[in-house]
Design an enzyme around this catalytic site. Structure first.
Site, short mmCIF file in Angstrom:
data_model
loop_
_atom_site.label_atom_id
_atom_site.label_comp_id
_atom_site.label_asym_id
_atom_site.label_seq_id
_atom_site.Cartn_x
_atom_site.Cartn_y
_atom_site.Cartn_z
N THR A 159 69.24 35.48 52.30
CA THR A 159 69.28 36.76 51.60
C THR A 159 69.22 37.87 52.63
OG1 THR A 159 68.18 38.25 50.06
CG2 THR A 159 66.77 36.69 51.24
N THR A 173 68.60 38.89 45.99
CA THR A 173 69.29 37.60 45.82
C THR A 173 68.29 36.48 45.65
OG1 THR A 173 71.21 38.29 47.08
CG2 THR A 173 70.70 35.95 47.16
#
Ligand code: ASP
Length: 308
Positions: A225, A174
């Site tokens: 993340t 991410t």
């Protein structure tokens, strides 16, 4: 008040990223990608641009880069498609926008921003979000634009090993950015393909305001993340801001506390945080995190492994 100071942090995911595990191309490619993202956001901030514009510009670069699990290079669902999630938040107003499981917008972070600026809602999903994206005139791409052979290989490996719904060897990819601009305003943006092999319309923390992304001028801006289910359960991004606001903790103390708690529940991952005073920190409980920082003091830092 304008004090000519600004700070930008970016990340490209956390996980079991060990020296020697990445090829030279992966290592250099990721560093180059983080550097480009920092440059894009820094140029705006140095010229007096807003934190909101800077985090969007940085995330667009990372979405366009195949090294990261967002936009082009996103992971595949169990059915072999790319479904993208993104969010953005402005600290001065606490306006926010998010999209989940969109399939056609080249830069999902721009769609999240359009939701914030041009719809009465905070979060749109799936076909409806794609329709809104077309109405807003955002760039549309064929679904195969997002696909890469490496991500397909990862899906096949996951299925062959029956590794369930988590990325192979837990390298979350991410992307995100947080910034404070010359006016002391903070903003945060996060974008992802989610987890390899996700099923049943699974949505992670990245598009959930308060879990994977949050910004509040009274405290900080956070982009996360990691294993999204844990970030949702703890409301990680909001919890960090709330600790700063209500307990008076600094960014490092607040983030480390919440990441420790995440670990105690069995979650892994990390966050980037900036505060309006320019404080900025990384906190993660994984061996590595793709990350970078640029500041008005001339700092330019890009790192992958935990010991850098
Ligand atoms: N947090 C993301 C999710 O759970 C994954 C990641 O960070 O790579 O969807």
């Amino acid at each position: 008040m304008v004090d000519n100071k600004w700070t930008l942090l970016v990340h490209g995911g956390a996980g079991i990223i060990l020296r020697g595990a990445l090829s030279a191309e992966q290592d250099e490619g990721a560093r180059a990608g983080l550097t480009k993202a920092l440059e894009a956001g820094s140029t705006l901030l140095a010229n007096g641009g807003s934190a909101m514009d800077a985090v969007a510009a940085a995330v667009i670069k990372l979405e366009d880069d195949v090294h990261f699990n967002a936009g082009r290079g996103a992971v595949f669902t169990y059915e072999g498609i790319n479904e993208l999630d993104a969010s953005i938040m402005e600290g001065a107003t606490r306006r926010a926008g998010a999209v989940a499981a969109v399939r056609h917008t080249r830069n999902p972070v721009l769609l999240a921003r359009a939701v914030m600026e041009h719809s009465p809602h905070v979060m749109l999903s799936r076909d409806g979000a794609d329709a809104f994206s077309r109405e807003q005139g955002l760039e549309q791409v064929e679904p195969n634009y997002f696909a890469t052979p490496e991500r397909w290989r990862q899906l096949e490996e996951l299925k062959a090993n029956k590794l369930d719904y988590y990325d192979i060897d837990m390298k979350y990819g991410t992307v995100g950015a947080v910034a404070v601009d010359q006016h002391g305003n903070v903003a945060a943006a996060t974008s992802t393909g989610g987890l390899t092999g996700k099923r049943w319309g699974r949505i992670g923390d990245s598009p959930i305001i308060g879990a994977g992304n949050y910004a509040d001028n009274r405290a900080c801006a956070v982009s996360a993340t990691g294993a999204g289910e844990f970030f949702i359960r703890l409301g990680v991004a909001h919890e960090i801001c709330a600790r700063m606001r209500m307990l008076g903790e600094d960014a490092k103390l607040a983030a480390d506390h919440v990441i420790t708690e995440l670990g105690q529940l069995g979650g892994t991952g990390g966050v980037i945080v900036t505060a309006p005073d320019g404080t900025s920190i990384f906190s993660f409980n994984t061996p590595g995190m793709y990350r970078g920082r640029a500041t008005s003091d001339g700092e330019k830092y890009v790192a992958i492994y935990g010991d850098e």
